[in-house]
Design an enzyme around this catalytic site. Sequence first.
Site, PDB file in Angstrom:
ATOM      1  N   ASP A 119       0.762  -1.281   0.089  1.00  0.00           N
ATOM      2  CA  ASP A 119      -0.176  -0.052   0.235  1.00  0.00           C
ATOM      3  C   ASP A 119       0.835   1.240  -0.062  1.00  0.00           C
ATOM      4  OD1 ASP A 119      -2.977   0.919   0.623  1.00  0.00           O
ATOM      5  OD2 ASP A 119      -1.648   2.383   1.847  1.00  0.00           O
ATOM      6  N   ASN A 122      -2.686  12.981  -3.892  1.00  0.00           N
ATOM      7  CA  ASN A 122      -3.816  13.666  -4.885  1.00  0.00           C
ATOM      8  C   ASN A 122      -4.361  15.102  -4.465  1.00  0.00           C
ATOM      9  OD1 ASN A 122      -4.051  11.288  -6.730  1.00  0.00           O
ATOM     10  ND2 ASN A 122      -5.434  10.078  -5.475  1.00  0.00           N
ATOM     11  N   ASP A 157      -1.406   9.732 -10.387  1.00  0.00           N
ATOM     12  CA  ASP A 157      -1.568   8.841 -11.542  1.00  0.00           C
ATOM     13  C   ASP A 157       0.262   8.445 -11.841  1.00  0.00           C
ATOM     14  OD1 ASP A 157      -3.968   8.385 -11.732  1.00  0.00           O
ATOM     15  OD2 ASP A 157      -4.226   9.519 -13.424  1.00  0.00           O
ATOM     16  N   GLU A 175      -4.606   2.524  -4.498  1.00  0.00           N
ATOM     17  CA  GLU A 175      -3.105   2.492  -4.506  1.00  0.00           C
ATOM     18  C   GLU A 175      -2.607   1.203  -3.985  1.00  0.00           C
ATOM     19  OE1 GLU A 175      -4.866   4.319  -0.622  1.00  0.00           O
ATOM     20  OE2 GLU A 175      -5.619   4.099  -2.775  1.00  0.00           O
TER      21      GLU A 175
END
Length: 481
Positions: A357, A365, A374, A400
Site C-alpha cells: 500500500d 492526490n 497517477d 493504491e
Amino acid sequence: MRRELWAGLTWAGVMAVCIALRVGFGSTGTSYLVTVAPYMLVSAGTPVAVLIGTLRHRPPHRAGWFLLAAAQVVYAVADGMTVRDDWLGDFLEPTPADLVYFASYLLLCAAVLVFIRRRTPGWDIPSGIDALVVSISAGLLTWIYVLQPLTSDSALPLNAKLTQSAYPVLDLMMLILAVRLVMGTGTRGPVLWLLLSSLTLMFAVDTAYAVEGIADGGSVDEAYLDAMWMISLGLLGLAALHPGIRRFAQRSDTALPDASPGRLGVLAIAVLMAPGVQFIQWLRGAPVSVPLISAACAVMFLLVLARMYGLVTAQRRAAVTDSLTGLHTRRHFTQALAVECRRATRAGHGVGLLIIDVDHFKKVNDGYGHPAGDQVLREVARRLAAGSRAGGVIARYGGEEFVVLAPHTGPGELYALAERLREEMAGLPVDIGGDLLSVTVSIGAALAVHPDPEALLHDADEALYAAKAAGRNRAILSSAR
C-alpha cells in the site's frame, strides 16, 4: 483562430477562381497557353502554399512538410515541361517530363512515410494489415481495368506501355501509403482528412485519365480532369496552411487502432471487391482471371483472419491488464492465486503473498492533483515489476494497493523480497512534473505451504495493517501460518 485561417481561405479562393477559369476556357476557343494558365498557377502555387504554412505554423517535425513542398516543386516543373511538349507537339514516351513526374511521386511517398513514422513510431501491425487488405483490393482493380488493357494493347510500343503503366503503379503505391496513414494510431483532424482527400483524388483522377486513354485509344485532354488535378493539388496546400499541422505529428491516446464501424466497413468493402469484380466481369462477358482473383481472395481472407486474431488477443490482454499501470488486474490475480494454491497443495511447496500500500497516497492526490497521483502509481508499478522475482504475478489490487504473488518461496526469501521492494520505493523520489516527491510503501507478507487463497489474503492483509500501525514504510511478515 480566424487570423490563422485567413491564408487557407485565401488559397481556397485562388483555387476556386482558377478552377472556374480552367473549366470556362475549356469550353471556348481560347489558345492553349491561356487555357492551361489557371492550372499552372495552382500547380506552381501549391509548393509555395506548403512552405508558407510550414514556416507560419512551425510544426515540431517539419521534415515531412519540406519533402512535400519539394515533391510539389518537382511536380510543377514536370507540369511545365508537359505544357511545353503539348504546345510544341510531336513527342515520344517516355518524355523528360515523365521522368520528373516519377521523381515527384517518390518524394511525395517519402513525405507520407515520414508522416507515418512520426505519428506511429514502431511497428503498428494492425494498421499495416488493414492497409494491406485495402491495397490488394485496389491493386486488383488497377490490374484488371488499367494495367492489363495497357499491356495487352498491341498498337502501343513497349516504351509507351512501360511509361503509361508506371503511373498507375506509382498511384497505387501512393494510395497504399495514404491508407496506412489514415489507419494508423495518430491524431485525427482536418489536416489528416485534407491529405487523405488529396492523395485519394490524385489516385482517382490518374486512374480516370488512364481509363479514358484506353477507351479513346489516344490522349485525353479534358477540362474536368484538370479541374480534379487542381483540387487535389490545392488540398495539399490547404493541409499545410491549416494550424492543425502543429499537432499533426502527435500520437493519439489509443495504443492500437480499434475495430470501429467505419474501419470494419472499409475492410468489408475491400474484401468483397474481388468476388464483386469477378461477377461484373462475368456479366459483361469479359474474360475472368480466376487464378488472380482467387489468389487475391485467399490472401485477403488470411489477412482478415490475422486481424481477427489480433483483435481477440488485444481484447484478452486488455481484460487482464490495468490500463493505468500496465500490471495485471485484480481479476487476473485472483485467478492466478487460486491456480497457484491448488498447485502448491499438490506439490507441497510454499506460496508467498505481498500486499503493498502506498503511504499517504490521498495527500498526493489532494496536494498535487490526480495526474500526479497517477504518475506515482505508474512509477510504483514500474519499480515493483523491476524488483520482483521472475515467475511471480504482480497486479494492481485496487486504488493504491498492489499485490505480488511469489510461488516457491520460503519465509526468509519472502521477507527479503518485501524489504527489497520497500527500499526500492523509498530510495529514490518520484518525479511528478518537475517536483520530486518522496514515496514510501507499507508491505504485509504472508506465507503458507498448503494455502487457501482467502486465508492467505487475510493473513497478508492483517500484516499490512500491522505495518501501517507500526508507523508505515515497513514490511511485516505474518506469523499466522
